[in-house]
Each structure stands twice: as C-alpha cells, then as structure tokens.
Design a protein around this motif. Structure first.
Motif, mmCIF file in Angstrom:
data_model
loop_
_atom_site.group_PDB
_atom_site.id
_atom_site.type_symbol
_atom_site.label_atom_id
_atom_site.label_comp_id
_atom_site.label_asym_id
_atom_site.label_seq_id
_atom_site.Cartn_x
_atom_site.Cartn_y
_atom_site.Cartn_z
ATOM 1 N N LYS A 109 16.692 55.760 -27.703
ATOM 2 C CA LYS A 109 15.743 55.191 -28.666
ATOM 3 C C LYS A 109 14.304 55.290 -28.141
ATOM 4 N N ILE A 110 14.041 56.351 -27.406
ATOM 5 C CA ILE A 110 12.697 56.525 -26.858
ATOM 6 C C ILE A 110 11.657 56.642 -27.965
ATOM 7 N N TRP A 111 12.074 57.123 -29.125
ATOM 8 C CA TRP A 111 11.162 57.224 -30.265
ATOM 9 C C TRP A 111 10.665 55.843 -30.693
ATOM 10 N N LEU A 112 11.557 54.841 -30.583
ATOM 11 C CA LEU A 112 11.151 53.480 -30.925
ATOM 12 C C LEU A 112 10.126 52.954 -29.924
ATOM 13 N N VAL A 113 10.335 53.241 -28.647
ATOM 14 C CA VAL A 113 9.390 52.805 -27.618
ATOM 15 C C VAL A 113 8.022 53.432 -27.859
ATOM 16 N N ILE A 114 8.016 54.738 -28.123
ATOM 17 C CA ILE A 114 6.741 55.435 -28.359
ATOM 18 C C ILE A 114 6.041 54.881 -29.597
ATOM 19 N N ALA A 115 6.819 54.650 -30.653
ATOM 20 C CA ALA A 115 6.226 54.122 -31.888
ATOM 21 C C ALA A 115 5.627 52.736 -31.675
ATOM 22 N N MET A 116 6.354 51.867 -30.964
ATOM 23 C CA MET A 116 5.862 50.516 -30.717
ATOM 24 C C MET A 116 4.633 50.523 -29.811
ATOM 25 N N VAL A 117 4.611 51.428 -28.846
ATOM 26 C CA VAL A 117 3.440 51.547 -27.970
ATOM 27 C C VAL A 117 2.221 51.963 -28.780
ATOM 28 N N ILE A 118 2.383 52.932 -29.659
ATOM 29 C CA ILE A 118 1.260 53.394 -30.485
ATOM 30 C C ILE A 118 0.791 52.284 -31.415
ATOM 31 N N ILE A 119 1.742 51.593 -32.052
ATOM 32 C CA ILE A 119 1.377 50.511 -32.979
ATOM 33 C C ILE A 119 0.649 49.396 -32.236
ATOM 34 N N GLY A 120 1.190 48.972 -31.077
ATOM 35 C CA GLY A 120 0.543 47.913 -30.304
ATOM 36 C C GLY A 120 -0.850 48.301 -29.847
ATOM 37 N N THR A 121 -1.007 49.536 -29.410
ATOM 38 C CA THR A 121 -2.323 50.004 -28.960
ATOM 39 C C THR A 121 -3.332 50.003 -30.097
ATOM 40 N N VAL A 122 -2.925 50.511 -31.245
ATOM 41 C CA VAL A 122 -3.834 50.580 -32.402
ATOM 42 C C VAL A 122 -4.215 49.180 -32.880
ATOM 43 N N ILE A 123 -3.241 48.275 -32.925
ATOM 44 C CA ILE A 123 -3.514 46.921 -33.403
ATOM 45 C C ILE A 123 -4.503 46.202 -32.492
ATOM 46 N N MET A 124 -4.262 46.233 -31.187
ATOM 47 C CA MET A 124 -5.143 45.526 -30.261
ATOM 48 C C MET A 124 -6.517 46.181 -30.167
ATOM 49 N N PHE A 125 -6.569 47.504 -30.256
ATOM 50 C CA PHE A 125 -7.866 48.193 -30.269
ATOM 51 C C PHE A 125 -8.670 47.788 -31.499
ATOM 52 N N SER A 126 -8.029 47.779 -32.654
ATOM 53 C CA SER A 126 -8.723 47.406 -33.897
ATOM 54 C C SER A 126 -9.161 45.949 -33.865
ATOM 55 N N TYR A 127 -8.304 45.091 -33.304
ATOM 56 C CA TYR A 127 -8.641 43.668 -33.215
ATOM 57 C C TYR A 127 -9.883 43.453 -32.359
ATOM 58 N N ALA A 128 -9.937 44.120 -31.198
ATOM 59 C CA ALA A 128 -11.079 43.957 -30.303
ATOM 60 C C ALA A 128 -12.340 44.615 -30.854
ATOM 61 N N LYS A 129 -12.162 45.734 -31.538
ATOM 62 C CA LYS A 129 -13.312 46.512 -31.998
ATOM 63 C C LYS A 129 -13.936 45.950 -33.263
ATOM 64 N N PHE A 130 -13.116 45.427 -34.162
ATOM 65 C CA PHE A 130 -13.625 45.084 -35.487
ATOM 66 C C PHE A 130 -13.517 43.599 -35.852
ATOM 67 N N LEU A 131 -12.657 42.831 -35.193
ATOM 68 C CA LEU A 131 -12.445 41.449 -35.602
ATOM 69 C C LEU A 131 -13.098 40.429 -34.666
ATOM 70 N N ILE A 132 -13.186 40.726 -33.382
ATOM 71 C CA ILE A 132 -13.796 39.791 -32.441
ATOM 72 C C ILE A 132 -15.309 39.991 -32.430
ATOM 73 N N VAL A 133 -16.040 38.900 -32.566
ATOM 74 C CA VAL A 133 -17.503 38.972 -32.550
ATOM 75 C C VAL A 133 -17.967 39.275 -31.123
ATOM 76 N N PRO A 134 -18.717 40.356 -30.918
ATOM 77 C CA PRO A 134 -19.177 40.685 -29.559
ATOM 78 C C PRO A 134 -20.217 39.690 -29.062
ATOM 79 N N LEU A 135 -20.200 39.422 -27.764
ATOM 80 C CA LEU A 135 -21.144 38.512 -27.134
ATOM 81 C C LEU A 135 -22.017 39.272 -26.137
#
Length: 250
Positions: A22-48
């Motif tokens: 099920k390595i495809w599941l691991v790769i998919a979850m890694v990509i999803i987690g990376t994209v979500i956290m990148f988007s959260y930090a880049k667009f949702l958190i107010v920079p200080l």
C-alpha cells in the motif's frame, strides 16, 4: 522462546510487506499532508514581523530616592541589573501609554505590552527592544517611538541616568512567523505517520488466511490439501478447503 522470537520477526515482515503493498497510500497521504500544511501556513496564518531598536545604558552616578551609588563600566553584574531595571520602566503603563498617544496606536496598554520584548545583548549595557506586529511599518513605528520616549521616562525616574539610541528600528522585509518550511515538514511527517499507522492497524486486525505458513504458525494444524485458484500464480492465493475440513473434525 525461540518460537516467540520467530513469530515476532514474521509479524514484522508481514507488516513491512503490507506497507509496501500500500505504498501508494503512503505517498498519497504524504502529498496531501504536505499540501494542506503548506497552504495553511502560507494563506491562513497571519504573518508576524519583528522590528528591533537598540539602546545603550551608561550611569556613572545614580540615585534612587535617598540612596546613591556608583558603578563602573567594568562591573558587568551591575550593568545587567541596571538594564533589567530599565526594561521594567519600558513596560510600565506610564511609558507605554505615552507611546500609544504619540504614535496614535489603536491598542490598549495590555495589548501593546504583549507585543514588546526587551533583553540585554550578550549580557552588556546594551539592550534590544523587539516589537512583534502583523504590520511591518507599524512595528518599526512602535520600536522607534519607544526609543525616543524611553530616555525621557528613565531620566525622570532614575537620576543621573544616560540612555542613548545605538540603532534605530527599520521596517522588516520578511516575516518571522509562521515558518512555511517548518509547517510543510510537519505535514510531510504527519502524512507518512498517519498512513503507516492505518496500514499497521489494518494488518494487525486482519484475521484472513494468507498462506500455508500462516496456518502452520497460527493454528499449528496440518494441511490436508491445497486447492490453487485458477488463474492465480502468486503464492498465498489458495482455497484452504482441506484446512477447514480438518479444523472441523478437530
């Protein structure tokens, strides 16, 4: 004892094989987690942003009330104590209210106080004022206003004091938080850990018959017959009718 160790080793290998299948599941979850956290930090958190001003404290003769004392520039511990005293004055309501009024800031005393930190630089008579704000221009304005007002406030409280500006604050070019790289790495790791955890749990609770070795080691019963499934050539894809019959007799 050796048998228990063998069972543990076989279980670990089975889990490793399950993860690989099920390595495809691991790769998919890694990509999803990376994209979500990148988007959260880049667009949702107010920079200080942080803007910094530096000031130098020098006192050859001080008097606090009826008590007088003197210090030399070589007395490091006395200098540190003096800097701490001035930081307390900096964060006093009298000083910060004057800063709010002069800079025309939309903050209360408590709000402005939480935006300011100050500390000695390398345990010297120089101390640094750091203002953290979501607006870089406002951060610079607050830091420089403090640098202008603070010497007057200190002189009015501590006689014989001399506080000078070493370095004015400038408008910060880059935010200090959030760290997009850090959040992206967290998303990468979380995706991998969660996906592997799901696969391991599924494997541990999987009670289906897999192959001959699984039957022998799990139930310790002889196999009467193995009927291969037509069209399947891989090991483990069999119908264990003989085992079921033998198990029923026992």
């Amino acid at each position: 004892m050796e048998k228990d160790q063998d069972v543990i080793e076989i279980d670990l290998l089975a889990i490793a094989r399950a993860i690989w299948r099920k390595i495809w599941l691991v790769i998919a979850m890694v990509i999803i987690g990376t994209v979500i956290m990148f988007s959260y930090a880049k667009f949702l958190i107010v920079p200080l942003y942080e803007s910094r001003a530096m000031m130098y404290v020098n006192n050859s003769s001080l008097s606090l009330g009826n008590t007088s004392f003197s210090i030399s520039s070589g007395e490091l511990s006395a200098a540190q104590s003096l800097v701490e005293t001035y930081i307390v004055i900096l964060k006093s309501r009298l000083t910060l209210n004057a800063v709010i009024e002069k800079a025309d800031l939309p903050y209360t005393y408590e709000q402005l106080k939480n935006m300011i930190t100050a500390s000695a630089v390398n345990a010297t008579e120089v101390f640094e004022i750091v203002v953290t704000d979501k607006d870089p221009v406002e951060a610079e304005l607050i830091a420089n206003t403090i640098a202008e007002i603070l010497p007057q406030k200190i002189a009015g409280i501590v006689e014989g004091s001399s506080v000078k500006i070493v370095d004015y604050a400038v408008v910060p070019a880059y935010p200090v938080s959030p760290s997009v790289t850090k959040y992206t790495a967290i998303g990468f790791l979380m995706g991998g850990v969660i996906s592997v955890g799901i696969i391991v749990v599924m494997e541990l609770f999987n009670k289906s018959i897999r192959d001959e070795d699984y039957l022998l080691q799990t139930y310790d019963l002889p196999i009467l017959a193995v009927v291969p499934v037509m069209g399947q050539t891989e090991k483990g894809h069999h119908s264990y009718q003989g085992y079921q019959e033998n198990k029923g007799r026992s």
